[in-house]
Design a protein around this motif. Sequence first.
Motif, PDB file in Angstrom:
ATOM      1  N   MET A  51       0.867  -1.201  -0.085  1.00 12.53           N
ATOM      2  CA  MET A  51       0.086   0.107   0.010  1.00 12.53           C
ATOM      3  C   MET A  51       1.036   1.174  -0.017  1.00 12.53           C
ATOM      4  SD  MET A  51      -3.282  -0.386  -0.401  1.00 12.53           S
ATOM      5  CE  MET A  51      -4.109   1.057   0.420  1.00 12.53           C
ATOM      6  N   GLY A  52       0.186   2.356  -0.544  1.00  9.75           N
ATOM      7  CA  GLY A  52       1.039   3.689  -0.734  1.00  9.75           C
ATOM      8  C   GLY A  52       1.091   4.358   0.705  1.00  9.75           C
ATOM      9  N   ASP A  53       1.843   5.083   0.986  1.00  8.70           N
ATOM     10  CA  ASP A  53       1.906   6.108   2.158  1.00  8.70           C
ATOM     11  C   ASP A  53       2.206   7.551   1.658  1.00  8.70           C
ATOM     12  OD1 ASP A  53       2.243   6.971   4.613  1.00  8.70           O
ATOM     13  OD2 ASP A  53       3.784   5.580   5.313  1.00  8.70           O
ATOM     14  N   PRO A  54       1.330   8.303   1.905  1.00 10.69           N
ATOM     15  CA  PRO A  54       0.211   8.574   2.606  1.00 10.69           C
ATOM     16  C   PRO A  54      -1.277   8.111   1.934  1.00 10.69           C
ATOM     17  CG  PRO A  54       0.550  10.772   1.616  1.00 10.69           C
ATOM     18  CD  PRO A  54       1.586   9.746   1.112  1.00 10.69           C
ATOM     19  N   GLU A  55      -1.094   7.526   0.955  1.00 11.75           N
ATOM     20  CA  GLU A  55      -2.557   7.016   0.492  1.00 11.75           C
ATOM     21  C   GLU A  55      -3.258   6.333   1.553  1.00 11.75           C
ATOM     22  OE1 GLU A  55      -0.034   7.304  -3.292  1.00 11.75           O
ATOM     23  OE2 GLU A  55       0.228   6.541  -1.017  1.00 11.75           O
ATOM     24  N   THR A  56      -2.562   5.206   2.117  1.00 11.39           N
ATOM     25  CA  THR A  56      -3.158   4.217   3.099  1.00 11.39           C
ATOM     26  C   THR A  56      -3.803   5.146   4.055  1.00 11.39           C
ATOM     27  OG1 THR A  56      -1.465   2.429   2.743  1.00 11.39           O
ATOM     28  CG2 THR A  56      -2.850   2.531   4.857  1.00 11.39           C
ATOM     29  N   GLU A  57      -3.527   6.136   4.302  1.00 10.46           N
ATOM     30  CA  GLU A  57      -4.303   7.030   5.620  1.00 10.46           C
ATOM     31  C   GLU A  57      -5.438   7.647   4.886  1.00 10.46           C
ATOM     32  OE1 GLU A  57      -0.860   6.314   5.027  1.00 10.46           O
ATOM     33  OE2 GLU A  57       0.116   7.475   6.224  1.00 10.46           O
TER      34      GLU A  57
END
Length: 428
Positions: free
Chosen positions: A294-300
């Motif tokens: 998963m991406g970060d910050p996309e997960t958030e």
Amino acid sequence: MNILLLGSGGREHAFAWKLTQSPLCDTLLVAPGNAGTAQVATNVPVSATDFPAIADLIRTRSIDLLIVGPEEPLVKGVVDYMRQQPDLAKLPIVGPDAEGAQLEGSKDFSKQFMQRHGIPTAASQTFTADTLNEGLAYLESHSLPIVLKADGLAAGKGVIIAETVAEAQQTLTDMLSNGRFGSAGNKVVIEQFLRGIELSVFVLSDGVNYKILPEAKDYKRIGEGDTGPNTGGMGAVSPVVFATPSFLSKVEEKVVKPTLAGLQQDGIQYRGFIFIGLMKVNGEPYVIEYNARMGDPETEVVLPRIQTDFAELMMAAAQGKLANIDLQVSPQTAVTTVVVSGGYPDGYETGKIISELDRLEDVTAFHAGTKAEDGQILTNGGRVLVLTAQANSLENAVRKSQEAARRVQFDGKQYRKDIGLDLIRYSD
């Protein structure tokens, strides 16, 4: 279930936050974790790439499910290592083996994969130190601007967009001859520049079945208006206004299905996340990159919108049972603003006291680079906090996330004040 989560960033705090909401999660360990994961789970001082120590932890703590957050342990073969242990060979794991993780670990591998399986992507060629002169000559006739990508892992910073041939040639020389990105730059992919708008689509695969998770748009550059050097990500929004149902249908048919079919044809059993970085060009999807997590910050912004029991979803992916899961997604908009250390993405100081965290309202504060010391929360990385707000409109979610970024304090704090504003103004 007893669950072990590997990683120490904002993505892992979001995973921990979501997993511990599940009644199926009895114990959650995070290795090594951060000050945020410590608030919802138990941190253990084990590196995410110390595979023997991770295996011992799985045995001693009777772990039922292993979830691998970051890319480095995946590319280095944490799944392969566990599969080679007779007593852990059947442990449910969310994350691909080293071969599957090459989708992220090698830009050249992923380009060849896309070309082999007919997945739309920009035209490209790959060069090494031995073919540097050929690469320099190739650049002389290349259209501008020119995209140069370090082949290996470079913490989200190994992509350079050169505006002139001279800049591209200098960049290629710096990468192949002068070690600009270390071993990650031993190969360089030179790629056609695509004009369009970026987004990311996230797929969870169990090796055969898949679920498409909420899409997101992130903001990679340090400066407002997408200026300055690339970072690991300064903010994100989900859903994405230009990702219409018809466009997402094209993504599924032209990208997701051929990707999963290609993995199966190549004999790769892929159980985990596939992050598909896309460019929408004249209404058509083109793949910029794959990531094996998963991406970060996309997960958030993605995880807060998932309403399905997350522990159940993870176990289904690890056991090949995603077909049994009904994925439910909130219609609300999620916006996150990343607060970073002064000087990031270049040199920055850590150990700064963070204040006002307890006064944040109507947001979820995910810790990215923090540590707890003597009863205080200190900065411990370039990206420090990821502040996520949800609302019934994009405007309200932006306002709440930005207000939280203004309120939280530490010496040298910086953040982008334009996260999501382009989408408020967007017209196709």
